[in-house]
Design an enzyme around this catalytic site. Structure first.
Site, PDB file in Angstrom:
ATOM      1  N   ASP A  53      19.412 -38.215  49.086  1.00 53.84           N
ATOM      2  CA  ASP A  53      19.062 -39.586  48.730  1.00 53.84           C
ATOM      3  C   ASP A  53      18.478 -39.622  47.321  1.00 53.84           C
ATOM      4  O   ASP A  53      17.439 -39.012  47.051  1.00 53.84           O
ATOM      5  CB  ASP A  53      18.047 -40.133  49.740  1.00 53.84           C
ATOM      6  CG  ASP A  53      17.649 -41.563  49.427  1.00 53.84           C
ATOM      7  OD1 ASP A  53      18.310 -42.472  49.948  1.00 53.84           O
ATOM      8  OD2 ASP A  53      16.674 -41.752  48.661  1.00 53.84           O
ATOM      9  N   TYR A  58      14.811 -42.735  40.073  1.00 48.12           N
ATOM     10  CA  TYR A  58      14.192 -41.427  40.296  1.00 48.12           C
ATOM     11  C   TYR A  58      14.442 -40.431  39.160  1.00 48.12           C
ATOM     12  O   TYR A  58      13.714 -39.452  39.026  1.00 48.12           O
ATOM     13  CB  TYR A  58      14.708 -40.797  41.593  1.00 48.12           C
ATOM     14  CG  TYR A  58      14.489 -41.597  42.847  1.00 48.12           C
ATOM     15  CD1 TYR A  58      13.604 -42.671  42.892  1.00 48.12           C
ATOM     16  CD2 TYR A  58      15.196 -41.285  44.006  1.00 48.12           C
ATOM     17  CE1 TYR A  58      13.431 -43.410  44.055  1.00 48.12           C
ATOM     18  CE2 TYR A  58      15.032 -42.014  45.171  1.00 48.12           C
ATOM     19  CZ  TYR A  58      14.155 -43.080  45.187  1.00 48.12           C
ATOM     20  OH  TYR A  58      14.001 -43.804  46.334  1.00 48.12           O
ATOM     21  N   LYS A  88      21.019 -45.922  44.518  1.00 50.90           N
ATOM     22  CA  LYS A  88      20.522 -47.297  44.600  1.00 50.90           C
ATOM     23  C   LYS A  88      20.647 -48.034  43.272  1.00 50.90           C
ATOM     24  O   LYS A  88      20.534 -47.433  42.204  1.00 50.90           O
ATOM     25  CB  LYS A  88      19.050 -47.281  45.044  1.00 50.90           C
ATOM     26  CG  LYS A  88      18.813 -46.491  46.331  1.00 50.90           C
ATOM     27  CD  LYS A  88      17.348 -46.420  46.687  1.00 50.90           C
ATOM     28  CE  LYS A  88      17.115 -45.437  47.823  1.00 50.90           C
ATOM     29  NZ  LYS A  88      17.186 -44.034  47.374  1.00 50.90           N
ATOM     30  N   HIS A 127      18.195 -51.699  45.534  1.00 52.85           N
ATOM     31  CA  HIS A 127      16.914 -51.002  45.659  1.00 52.85           C
ATOM     32  C   HIS A 127      15.770 -51.954  46.033  1.00 52.85           C
ATOM     33  O   HIS A 127      14.915 -51.613  46.860  1.00 52.85           O
ATOM     34  CB  HIS A 127      16.581 -50.278  44.352  1.00 52.85           C
ATOM     35  CG  HIS A 127      15.688 -49.104  44.522  1.00 52.85           C
ATOM     36  ND1 HIS A 127      15.732 -48.001  43.708  1.00 52.85           N
ATOM     37  CD2 HIS A 127      14.700 -48.843  45.416  1.00 52.85           C
ATOM     38  CE1 HIS A 127      14.829 -47.115  44.090  1.00 52.85           C
ATOM     39  NE2 HIS A 127      14.182 -47.609  45.115  1.00 52.85           N
TER      40      HIS A 127
END
Length: 329
Positions: A53, A58, A88, A127
């Site tokens: 994921d 990130y 996302k 997201h």
């Protein structure tokens, strides 16, 4: 040691009724170190993890792509199809004309512009239910930049991305029951997944019941307290109730948390770069919590980690936390 066989769940609203491993490897970390991360992904694959994921926010997409390429080269997995990769859509790209270009940055048939070096994603999520001005990704969105999302337009492009094969499944993240209900009123492809904060401290029963009734899989993030991130807490792993259950079962508190998420019918993404903890986190499928255990956990006072007060503004789309979370607080 043989790799753990991680169960899978059917994603009902995806073409061909695709399946997703119930336990995923989360990649959100404030102090991201590519070399450490890549080594951990390779170790996770050896241990049986197949779901990874990530997200634009990130900063882990490129390193995850490199790790997957190494895993394929080393023969740790037979093919790309053996893995399940989630990413996302960040608010800066949450505009109808930007969804597919954003996805092509991640996964592209040409591979030339692909951060992940993959021909497709398995799951692509919105997201957050908010937009921000197009342009460079902003981790922190200024109050003046908070924009209402064109949900119909964005979701239409998410559906088109699935039809084009850029992603096999689509879904949402941080959406309340009401926001999903609104989306379902116009969606031609329903969301397969809603990824939300969920743990023994934030149990999401209303949302879980709603999603179950509508064939949507709930995926829990921060099931252990998001240690290592800005909003992280040790309180879950230090819970007296969870420690007592863990000791009685001969398990770790983390294992109790993961088993609880799985046993109440959700899936999860959990982060660890430690080999022994990675192994322990996957060893939760051959035992059960008792009804007494579940009852004790249900009595834990609720505490939500991720409120996102910064998304609340008198001039923005959400005037209060109640507006943002539609009362699910």
């Amino acid at each position: 040691m043989a790799a753990t066989q991680i169960p899978e769940v059917v994603l009902e609203s995806s073409n061909g009724r695709r399946t997703m491993p119930v336990l995923g490897f989360g990649t959100a970390a404030d102090n991201f170190q590519p070399e450490v991360f890549i080594a951990a992904v390779l170790e996770a694959i050896k241990l049986g993890y197949r779901h990874f994921d990530t997200a634009a926010e990130y900063g882990s997409e490129q390193s995850l792509g490199e790790a997957i390429a190494q895993a394929l080269k080393l023969g740790l997995v037979g093919s790309r199809d053996d893995l399940f990769v989630t990413s996302k859509l960040w608010p800066n790209d949450a505009h109808p004309h930007l969804v597919i270009p954003a996805l092509k940055k991640i996964a592209s048939v040409s591979l030339a512009i692909s951060n992940l070096q993959l021909e497709y994603l398995d799951l692509y999520l919105i997201h957050w239910p908010i937009s921000a001005p197009p342009g460079k990704l902003m981790h922190s969105i200024a109050e003046k930049d908070l924009m209402p999302m064109d949900f119909k337009g964005v979701w239409a492009d998410m559906e088109e991305a699935q039809r084009l094969g850029l992603t096999k499944s689509i879904g949402v993240s941080n959406f309340s029951s009401k926001k999903i209900e609104d989306l379902l009123s116009f969606a031609t492809i329903p969301p397969s997944v809603d990824q939300v904060e969920m743990s023994p401290y934030w149990q999401q029963k209303k949302l879980r019941d709603f999603c179950k009734a509508n064939g949507i899989v709930v995926t829990a993030f921060s099931p252990l307290g998001a240690i290592g991130t800005r909003c992280g807490t040790n309180s879950i792993l230090e819970s007296k109730v969870l420690k007592e259950i863990a000791e009685a079962r001969g398990k770790t508190v983390a294992q109790v948390c993961i088993r609880w998420v799985y046993q109440v019918g959700a899936t999860l993404a959990v982060k660890s770069y430690n080999k022994e903890r990675l192994k322990q986190n996957a060893q939760v499928f051959d035992w059960e919590l008792s009804q007494e255990d579940l009852d004790k956990i249900s009595q834990i006072p609720p505490h939500k980690l991720v409120l996102r007060e910064e998304y609340v503004s008198a001039n923005g789309p959400y005037k209060s936390l109640e507006d943002l979370w539609d009362g699910e607080l």
